[in-house]
Write an enzyme that holds these catalytic residues in place. Structure first.
Site, mmCIF file in Angstrom:
data_model
loop_
_atom_site.group_PDB
_atom_site.id
_atom_site.type_symbol
_atom_site.label_atom_id
_atom_site.label_comp_id
_atom_site.label_asym_id
_atom_site.label_seq_id
_atom_site.Cartn_x
_atom_site.Cartn_y
_atom_site.Cartn_z
ATOM 1 N N LYS A 1 -15.729 4.644 2.912
ATOM 2 C CA LYS A 1 -15.235 3.546 2.075
ATOM 3 C C LYS A 1 -14.677 2.485 2.999
ATOM 4 O O LYS A 1 -13.747 2.744 3.776
ATOM 5 C CB LYS A 1 -14.125 4.023 1.126
ATOM 6 C CG LYS A 1 -14.633 4.595 -0.190
ATOM 7 C CD LYS A 1 -13.483 4.802 -1.167
ATOM 8 C CE LYS A 1 -13.975 5.406 -2.469
ATOM 9 N NZ LYS A 1 -12.860 5.671 -3.417
ATOM 10 N N GLU B 1 -19.044 8.244 -5.118
ATOM 11 C CA GLU B 1 -18.036 8.354 -6.178
ATOM 12 C C GLU B 1 -18.641 8.143 -7.572
ATOM 13 O O GLU B 1 -18.150 7.336 -8.366
ATOM 14 C CB GLU B 1 -16.896 7.340 -5.928
ATOM 15 C CG GLU B 1 -15.624 7.668 -6.712
ATOM 16 C CD GLU B 1 -14.480 6.708 -6.400
ATOM 17 O OE1 GLU B 1 -13.865 6.869 -5.335
ATOM 18 O OE2 GLU B 1 -14.212 5.817 -7.212
ATOM 19 N N ASN C 1 -8.590 9.913 -5.535
ATOM 20 C CA ASN C 1 -7.788 8.779 -6.004
ATOM 21 C C ASN C 1 -6.497 9.220 -6.684
ATOM 22 O O ASN C 1 -5.787 8.388 -7.258
ATOM 23 C CB ASN C 1 -8.630 7.947 -6.974
ATOM 24 C CG ASN C 1 -8.883 6.534 -6.490
ATOM 25 O OD1 ASN C 1 -8.636 5.581 -7.207
ATOM 26 N ND2 ASN C 1 -9.342 6.377 -5.261
HETATM 27 N N1 LIG Z 1 -11.263 4.088 3.431
HETATM 28 C C1 LIG Z 1 -10.564 5.064 2.908
HETATM 29 O O1 LIG Z 1 -11.072 6.101 2.490
HETATM 30 C C2 LIG Z 1 -9.061 4.951 2.879
HETATM 31 C C3 LIG Z 1 -8.280 6.080 2.638
HETATM 32 C C4 LIG Z 1 -6.892 5.941 2.641
HETATM 33 C C5 LIG Z 1 -6.321 4.704 2.939
HETATM 34 N N2 LIG Z 1 -7.125 3.651 3.191
HETATM 35 C C6 LIG Z 1 -6.533 2.365 3.569
HETATM 36 O O2 LIG Z 1 -5.869 2.548 4.805
HETATM 37 C C7 LIG Z 1 -4.830 1.579 4.907
HETATM 38 C C8 LIG Z 1 -3.556 2.239 5.346
HETATM 39 O O3 LIG Z 1 -3.763 2.822 6.617
HETATM 40 P P1 LIG Z 1 -2.546 3.110 7.587
HETATM 41 O O4 LIG Z 1 -1.475 3.777 6.852
HETATM 42 O O5 LIG Z 1 -3.096 3.744 8.805
HETATM 43 O O6 LIG Z 1 -2.009 1.649 7.864
HETATM 44 P P2 LIG Z 1 -2.151 0.654 9.132
HETATM 45 O O7 LIG Z 1 -3.517 0.597 9.622
HETATM 46 O O8 LIG Z 1 -1.484 -0.610 8.711
HETATM 47 O O9 LIG Z 1 -1.263 1.383 10.229
HETATM 48 C C9 LIG Z 1 0.101 1.510 9.986
HETATM 49 C C10 LIG Z 1 0.948 0.866 11.096
HETATM 50 O O10 LIG Z 1 1.013 1.787 12.162
HETATM 51 C C11 LIG Z 1 0.627 1.149 13.379
HETATM 52 N N3 LIG Z 1 -0.032 2.185 14.180
HETATM 53 C C12 LIG Z 1 -1.212 2.790 13.918
HETATM 54 N N4 LIG Z 1 -1.431 3.761 14.826
HETATM 55 C C13 LIG Z 1 -0.379 3.758 15.668
HETATM 56 C C14 LIG Z 1 -0.004 4.541 16.794
HETATM 57 N N5 LIG Z 1 -0.752 5.567 17.223
HETATM 58 N N6 LIG Z 1 1.140 4.234 17.426
HETATM 59 C C15 LIG Z 1 1.952 3.230 16.982
HETATM 60 N N7 LIG Z 1 1.673 2.467 15.914
HETATM 61 C C16 LIG Z 1 0.516 2.740 15.261
HETATM 62 C C17 LIG Z 1 -0.225 -0.016 12.992
HETATM 63 O O11 LIG Z 1 -0.182 -1.027 13.960
HETATM 64 C C18 LIG Z 1 0.408 -0.430 11.654
HETATM 65 O O12 LIG Z 1 1.487 -1.289 11.905
HETATM 66 C C19 LIG Z 1 -4.719 0.915 3.560
HETATM 67 O O13 LIG Z 1 -5.326 -0.343 3.592
HETATM 68 C C20 LIG Z 1 -5.477 1.840 2.657
HETATM 69 O O14 LIG Z 1 -6.020 1.166 1.539
HETATM 70 C C21 LIG Z 1 -8.467 3.746 3.170
HETATM 71 O O1 LIG Z 2 -12.096 8.264 0.000
HETATM 72 C C1 LIG Z 2 -11.825 8.134 -1.181
HETATM 73 O O2 LIG Z 2 -12.677 8.236 -2.071
HETATM 74 C C2 LIG Z 2 -10.441 7.832 -1.603
HETATM 75 O O3 LIG Z 2 -10.197 7.527 -2.772
HETATM 76 C C3 LIG Z 2 -9.356 7.934 -0.571
HETATM 77 C C4 LIG Z 2 -8.127 7.098 -0.858
HETATM 78 O O4 LIG Z 2 -7.036 7.735 -0.202
HETATM 79 C C5 LIG Z 2 -8.203 5.687 -0.306
HETATM 80 O O5 LIG Z 2 -6.971 5.037 -0.449
HETATM 81 C C6 LIG Z 2 -9.315 4.824 -0.820
HETATM 82 O O6 LIG Z 2 -9.438 3.645 -0.065
HETATM 83 C C7 LIG Z 2 -9.131 4.407 -2.258
HETATM 84 O O7 LIG Z 2 -10.344 4.005 -2.729
HETATM 85 P P1 LIG Z 2 -10.553 2.970 -3.905
HETATM 86 O O8 LIG Z 2 -11.986 3.175 -4.248
HETATM 87 O O9 LIG Z 2 -9.636 3.351 -5.016
HETATM 88 O O10 LIG Z 2 -10.258 1.626 -3.376
#
Ligand SMILES: NC(=O)c1ccc[n+]([C@@H]2O[C@H](COP(=O)([O-])OP(=O)(O)OC[C@H]3O[C@@H](n4cnc5c(N)ncnc54)[C@H](O)[C@@H]3O)[C@@H](O)[C@H]2O)c1
Ligand SMILES: O=C(O)C(=O)C[C@@H](O)[C@H](O)[C@H](O)COP(=O)(O)O
Ligand SMILES: [Zn+2]
Length: 373
Positions: free
Chosen positions: A149, A242, A250
């Site tokens: 995703k 999905e 989710n």
């Molecule tokens: N694609 C998916 O399946 C999926 C799943 C869950 C979340 N997400 C997305 O992921 C994002 C959240 O990710 P996150 O929580 O990693 O946030 P992020 O990428 O903002 O990282 C969090 C903070 O930690 C810092 N950081 C990261 N690694 C570090 C390290 N090793 N040392 C020091 N600082 C570090 C970053 O600079 C940032 O300030 C959201 O946008 C969410 O929607 C996507």
């Molecule tokens: O991988 C997935 O599927 C997830 O839903 C993982 C979630 O933790 C993640 O935050 C994901 O980006 C949410 O997906 P969305 O389709 O609701 O935007």
């Protein structure tokens, strides 16, 4: 012994697009070798944020150079606010300006923000480039780097623009988590707990006993990352796009995404914190609908609170809009189908299910009450 020899490897079984998730302490310094073994003779763009770049880009660049992979860095500002059209354009055009070819690779070195944005840029640059996830936050190691995703946020809502685009390899060096802030570590922990709450009550019970070891960097950390990745890999392999059971991932997100949008994708509430509050609300709302015992909500909240996560709407600093406003945001959820709401609800810890046609009036009344708590 190379780091890869002491690595846990989890396979995401997607046929001719299958890939490995490598998990272990110290993998970053051998990342170049691991990439060159699977993707020979490539050049790379490495996208990272300023915080992660300052700490870990040098190690990765040295490793790529040693493995014969020339690379160019692309740096973005840290934080959720970078998951937008403007930064997507900057990153995509930097990839093109570096004259990378379709067969070259884009590497995401960072948390979920860098991973989601970079993956989307890789999906659209030259109509699809290969990419490698090197997740550096707990959240990205257990969740966002796996499953393909990718995307950005808009004013209309969270992750509303994006694409499914699987990585070719995921390298999760659990040692780099030592530099992560305690707040971001806890936020990532919410997504770890999610896997227990979805369908693995034994894992949730294990977390209740062992969460401190995960935070302090004991062997519990590798176990938690590997267990989470196995759980996610299984769901993704069964339902990549999905159309069904992947929606279980989710849990907590319908509420959580509305809260992230209501707080302007700011540092007031980071994604994992929104998920923590959302998971507690999902259990409490399930109890309200007589689907599970109120004790389940009490148990989930007690655990997440003991870890130091926010669990209530009143924990969000700076106030929230009213329930009607939150319902408008919930109405933009990608699980909405023919205008009706889908939520991930639960029959108890480890017994989540997909609930379609959830009555909006019941959700709004519940939120009104919780906002007044
Ligand atoms: N694609 C998916 O399946 C999926 C799943 C869950 C979340 N997400 C997305 O992921 C994002 C959240 O990710 P996150 O929580 O990693 O946030 P992020 O990428 O903002 O990282 C969090 C903070 O930690 C810092 N950081 C990261 N690694 C570090 C390290 N090793 N040392 C020091 N600082 C570090 C970053 O600079 C940032 O300030 C959201 O946008 C969410 O929607 C996507
Ligand atoms: O991988 C997935 O599927 C997830 O839903 C993982 C979630 O933790 C993640 O935050 C994901 O980006 C949410 O997906 P969305 O389709 O609701 O935007
Ligand atoms: Zn999430």
């Amino acid at each position: 012994m190379t780091a890869e020899a002491s690595t846990t490897s989890v396979r995401v079984a997607l046929g001719d697009r299958a890939y490995d998730i490598l998990i272990g302490r110290g993998l970053l310094q051998d990342a170049g070798q691991a990439i060159a073994k699977r993707l020979p003779k490539v050049r790379a763009a490495v996208v990272t944020d300023a915080t992660v770049g300052a700490l870990h880009l040098g190690t990765l660049t040295d490793s790529l150079t040693a493995a014969g992979i020339p690379s160019v860095p692309i740096e973005i500002a840290p934080g959720e606010a970078s998951k937008n059209f403007a930064t997507l354009e900057v990153v995509t055009r930097a990839i093109l300006a570096a004259r990378l070819e379709r067969g070259d690779i884009v590497i995401a070195l960072g948390g979920g923000v860098v991973g989601d944005l970079t993956g989307f840029a890789a999906a659209i640059a030259r109509r699809g480039m290969r990419f490698v996830q090197i997740p550096t936050s707990l959240l990205s190691q257990v969740d966002s780097s796996v499953g393909g995703k990718t995307g950005i946020n808009t004013a209309e809502g969270k992750n509303l623009v994006g694409a499914f685009h699987q990585p070719d390899l995921v390298i999760a060096d659990t040692g780099v988590l030592d530099t992560l802030s305690p707040r971001e570590f806890r936020a990532g922990y919410a997504e770890v707990a999610k896997y227990g709450l979805i369908d693995d009550p034994a894992f949730f019970a294990w977390l209740e006993q062992n969460w401190q070891g995960i935070l302090s960097g004991g062997p519990e950390r590798e176990h938690a990352v590997a267990t989470s990745c196995r759980a996610k890999a299984k769901v993704v392999a069964a339902d990549e796009h999905e159309t069904g059971e992947r929606a279980l991932l989710n849990l907590g997100h319908t509420f959580g995404h509305a809260l992230e949008s209501a707080t302007g994708y700011s540092q007031r509430l980071v994604h994992g914190e929104g998920v923590a509050i959302g998971m507690v609300l999902a259990h409490q709302f399930s109890a309200r609908m007589n689907l599970c015992s109120p004790d389940d909500g009490v148990r989930v909240e007690a655990h997440l609170r003991s870890v130091g996560l926010p669990t209530r709407l009143s924990d969000v600093p700076g106030g929230l809009p009213d329930a009607e406003d939150l319902m408008q945001r919930i109405g933009q959820d990608k699980k909405v189908s023919r205008g009706t709401l889908t939520f991930i609800l639960t029959h108890g810890v480890g017994q989540a299910f997909i609930a379609k046609d959830v009555p909006p009036a019941a959700v709004q009344a519940f939120l009104t009450e919780k906002l007044a708590d």
